[in-house]
Design a protein around this motif. Structure first.
Motif, PDB file in Angstrom:
ATOM      1  N   PHE A  31     -31.614 -18.065 -38.414  1.00 51.25           N
ATOM      2  CA  PHE A  31     -32.194 -19.319 -37.962  1.00 51.25           C
ATOM      3  C   PHE A  31     -33.719 -19.171 -37.910  1.00 51.25           C
ATOM      4  O   PHE A  31     -34.229 -18.266 -37.257  1.00 51.25           O
ATOM      5  CB  PHE A  31     -31.694 -19.685 -36.564  1.00 51.25           C
ATOM      6  CG  PHE A  31     -30.231 -19.989 -36.482  1.00 51.25           C
ATOM      7  CD1 PHE A  31     -29.608 -20.732 -37.473  1.00 51.25           C
ATOM      8  CD2 PHE A  31     -29.465 -19.538 -35.420  1.00 51.25           C
ATOM      9  CE1 PHE A  31     -28.252 -21.027 -37.404  1.00 51.25           C
ATOM     10  CE2 PHE A  31     -28.113 -19.823 -35.339  1.00 51.25           C
ATOM     11  CZ  PHE A  31     -27.508 -20.564 -36.335  1.00 51.25           C
ATOM     12  N   VAL A  32     -34.447 -20.054 -38.564  1.00 50.81           N
ATOM     13  CA  VAL A  32     -35.907 -20.006 -38.500  1.00 50.81           C
ATOM     14  C   VAL A  32     -36.489 -21.188 -37.730  1.00 50.81           C
ATOM     15  O   VAL A  32     -37.661 -21.172 -37.365  1.00 50.81           O
ATOM     16  CB  VAL A  32     -36.538 -19.937 -39.913  1.00 50.81           C
ATOM     17  CG1 VAL A  32     -36.126 -18.660 -40.639  1.00 50.81           C
ATOM     18  CG2 VAL A  32     -36.177 -21.165 -40.731  1.00 50.81           C
ATOM     19  N   THR A  33     -35.689 -22.218 -37.506  1.00 49.70           N
ATOM     20  CA  THR A  33     -36.164 -23.360 -36.722  1.00 49.70           C
ATOM     21  C   THR A  33     -35.354 -23.557 -35.444  1.00 49.70           C
ATOM     22  O   THR A  33     -35.766 -24.310 -34.572  1.00 49.70           O
ATOM     23  CB  THR A  33     -36.081 -24.667 -37.545  1.00 49.70           C
ATOM     24  OG1 THR A  33     -34.715 -24.886 -37.954  1.00 49.70           O
ATOM     25  CG2 THR A  33     -36.964 -24.587 -38.778  1.00 49.70           C
ATOM     26  N   PHE A  34     -34.234 -22.882 -35.318  1.00 46.28           N
ATOM     27  CA  PHE A  34     -33.287 -23.118 -34.227  1.00 46.28           C
ATOM     28  C   PHE A  34     -33.369 -21.963 -33.218  1.00 46.28           C
ATOM     29  O   PHE A  34     -32.546 -21.049 -33.222  1.00 46.28           O
ATOM     30  CB  PHE A  34     -31.881 -23.249 -34.807  1.00 46.28           C
ATOM     31  CG  PHE A  34     -30.816 -23.600 -33.803  1.00 46.28           C
ATOM     32  CD1 PHE A  34     -31.071 -24.456 -32.746  1.00 46.28           C
ATOM     33  CD2 PHE A  34     -29.541 -23.080 -33.940  1.00 46.28           C
ATOM     34  CE1 PHE A  34     -30.077 -24.778 -31.836  1.00 46.28           C
ATOM     35  CE2 PHE A  34     -28.537 -23.402 -33.038  1.00 46.28           C
ATOM     36  CZ  PHE A  34     -28.811 -24.253 -31.987  1.00 46.28           C
ATOM     37  N   MET A  35     -34.354 -22.015 -32.335  1.00 47.51           N
ATOM     38  CA  MET A  35     -34.545 -20.915 -31.396  1.00 47.51           C
ATOM     39  C   MET A  35     -33.481 -20.899 -30.296  1.00 47.51           C
ATOM     40  O   MET A  35     -33.198 -19.850 -29.718  1.00 47.51           O
ATOM     41  CB  MET A  35     -35.940 -20.986 -30.771  1.00 47.51           C
ATOM     42  CG  MET A  35     -37.059 -20.725 -31.762  1.00 47.51           C
ATOM     43  SD  MET A  35     -36.891 -19.152 -32.644  1.00 47.51           S
ATOM     44  CE  MET A  35     -36.627 -19.741 -34.328  1.00 47.51           C
ATOM     45  N   THR A  36     -32.877 -22.048 -30.016  1.00 45.96           N
ATOM     46  CA  THR A  36     -31.749 -22.066 -29.077  1.00 45.96           C
ATOM     47  C   THR A  36     -30.611 -21.210 -29.619  1.00 45.96           C
ATOM     48  O   THR A  36     -30.002 -20.407 -28.883  1.00 45.96           O
ATOM     49  CB  THR A  36     -31.253 -23.503 -28.848  1.00 45.96           C
ATOM     50  OG1 THR A  36     -32.324 -24.305 -28.359  1.00 45.96           O
ATOM     51  CG2 THR A  36     -30.111 -23.526 -27.846  1.00 45.96           C
ATOM     52  N   GLY A  37     -30.329 -21.354 -30.897  1.00 43.00           N
ATOM     53  CA  GLY A  37     -29.291 -20.548 -31.528  1.00 43.00           C
ATOM     54  C   GLY A  37     -29.633 -19.072 -31.515  1.00 43.00           C
ATOM     55  O   GLY A  37     -28.773 -18.219 -31.274  1.00 43.00           O
ATOM     56  N   SER A 142     -40.018 -28.886 -34.915  1.00 42.79           N
ATOM     57  CA  SER A 142     -38.697 -28.362 -35.269  1.00 42.79           C
ATOM     58  C   SER A 142     -37.727 -28.367 -34.093  1.00 42.79           C
ATOM     59  O   SER A 142     -36.621 -27.837 -34.196  1.00 42.79           O
ATOM     60  CB  SER A 142     -38.829 -26.925 -35.810  1.00 42.79           C
ATOM     61  OG  SER A 142     -39.264 -26.033 -34.798  1.00 42.79           O
ATOM     62  N   TYR A 143     -38.123 -28.968 -32.976  1.00 43.76           N
ATOM     63  CA  TYR A 143     -37.268 -29.010 -31.790  1.00 43.76           C
ATOM     64  C   TYR A 143     -36.414 -30.266 -31.860  1.00 43.76           C
ATOM     65  O   TYR A 143     -36.669 -31.259 -31.184  1.00 43.76           O
ATOM     66  CB  TYR A 143     -38.120 -28.975 -30.526  1.00 43.76           C
ATOM     67  CG  TYR A 143     -37.326 -28.945 -29.238  1.00 43.76           C
ATOM     68  CD1 TYR A 143     -36.168 -28.186 -29.128  1.00 43.76           C
ATOM     69  CD2 TYR A 143     -37.737 -29.675 -28.136  1.00 43.76           C
ATOM     70  CE1 TYR A 143     -35.437 -28.159 -27.953  1.00 43.76           C
ATOM     71  CE2 TYR A 143     -37.016 -29.653 -26.950  1.00 43.76           C
ATOM     72  CZ  TYR A 143     -35.866 -28.889 -26.876  1.00 43.76           C
ATOM     73  OH  TYR A 143     -35.137 -28.857 -25.713  1.00 43.76           O
ATOM     74  N   VAL A 144     -35.376 -30.217 -32.680  1.00 43.47           N
ATOM     75  CA  VAL A 144     -34.567 -31.399 -32.942  1.00 43.47           C
ATOM     76  C   VAL A 144     -33.789 -31.831 -31.703  1.00 43.47           C
ATOM     77  O   VAL A 144     -33.617 -33.025 -31.449  1.00 43.47           O
ATOM     78  CB  VAL A 144     -33.617 -31.136 -34.126  1.00 43.47           C
ATOM     79  CG1 VAL A 144     -32.664 -32.305 -34.330  1.00 43.47           C
ATOM     80  CG2 VAL A 144     -34.410 -30.893 -35.400  1.00 43.47           C
ATOM     81  N   THR A 145     -33.326 -30.870 -30.910  1.00 46.07           N
ATOM     82  CA  THR A 145     -32.573 -31.213 -29.703  1.00 46.07           C
ATOM     83  C   THR A 145     -33.394 -32.097 -28.775  1.00 46.07           C
ATOM     84  O   THR A 145     -32.932 -33.138 -28.299  1.00 46.07           O
ATOM     85  CB  THR A 145     -32.134 -29.941 -28.951  1.00 46.07           C
ATOM     86  OG1 THR A 145     -31.353 -29.126 -29.817  1.00 46.07           O
ATOM     87  CG2 THR A 145     -31.320 -30.297 -27.710  1.00 46.07           C
TER      88      THR A 145
END
Length: 222
Positions: A31-37, A142-145
């Motif tokens: 994951f490069v944009t999904f830091m929650t993951g 990139s913080y889609v959430t």
């Protein structure tokens, strides 16, 4: 309804989507944009008896935060006249990622190694500091959430008597990120991982030149 800053945020969100697609389609699922993951992977990898998963996810979190910190330092010290200067750091990190990948594996590799992915994550961390107001990030690219949460709240305000402007901007930001992913996915069908990095770097360089020499100059003059 929307100004040049909003339109630029959509453009940079497209770029973030392309970078995310680059890693997703040509890596081992990093994951490069999904830091929650990545945060969950860093913890849950140990419960799956996959220490490597935890270590790599933790390193990506460190790279992302490092990109944010260094971009913020550069903004304070060197880019006072360039509000969107962090895009320069993103381009530089992508150039470095491409160079590392070519040195390690040449031009014909399809799957990217971990080292270039770390540099991409660093660049995305920097990219997320492109819009700052009162010392805080005002638009997280990139913080889609968070974007979807704000969009949902805006929809409720519209239903309660507000206007479409309460949520449309967040929808367009989200759509831009998704559109970037679609573009990246299409590109991945015709090029390998290395050339995917080259394309992403070229797109980022053009975007950086536009923001650095046109958008930032016009904003300072205004």
């Amino acid at each position: 309804m929307f100004d040049s800053e909003d339109r630029l945020s959509w453009l940079l969100a497209v770029l973030a989507g392309v970078l995310g697609a680059t890693a997703f389609t040509h890596s081992e699922g990093y994951f490069v944009t999904f830091m929650t993951g990545n945060a969950q992977r860093a913890v849950l990898g140990y419960f799956r008896h996959d220490v490597l998963l935890s270590i790599t996810a933790g390193l990506l979190l460190v790279c992302f935060v490092a990109g944010v910190v260094i971009a913020s330092v550069c903004r304070r010290r060197f880019w006072s006249g360039h509000p969107h200067g962090p895009t320069v750091l993103t381009t530089t990190s992508l150039v470095a990622a491409t160079a590392v990948d070519v040195i390690e594996d040449g031009w014909g590799v399809n799957m990217l190694d971990f080292a270039p992915i770390m540099l991409v994550v660093f660049g995305i961390g920097a990219l997320n500091t492109s819009f700052v107001k009162n010392g805080e990030v005002s638009i997280a690219l990139s913080y889609v959430t968070g974007t979807l949460v704000k969009m949902g709240q805006g929809i409720e305000r519209h239903m309660a008597g507000g206007t479409i402007a309460d949520w449309l901007g967040y929808f367009l930001l989200f759509s831009s990120f998704v559109f970037g992913g679609v573009i990246g996915g299409c590109i991945s069908l015709v090029v390998n991982g290395t050339w995917m990095l080259v394309v992403a770097t070229a797109v980022c360089a053009v975007t950086t030149a536009y923001t650095y020499f046109h958008m930032d100059r016009r904003r300072v003059l205004d």
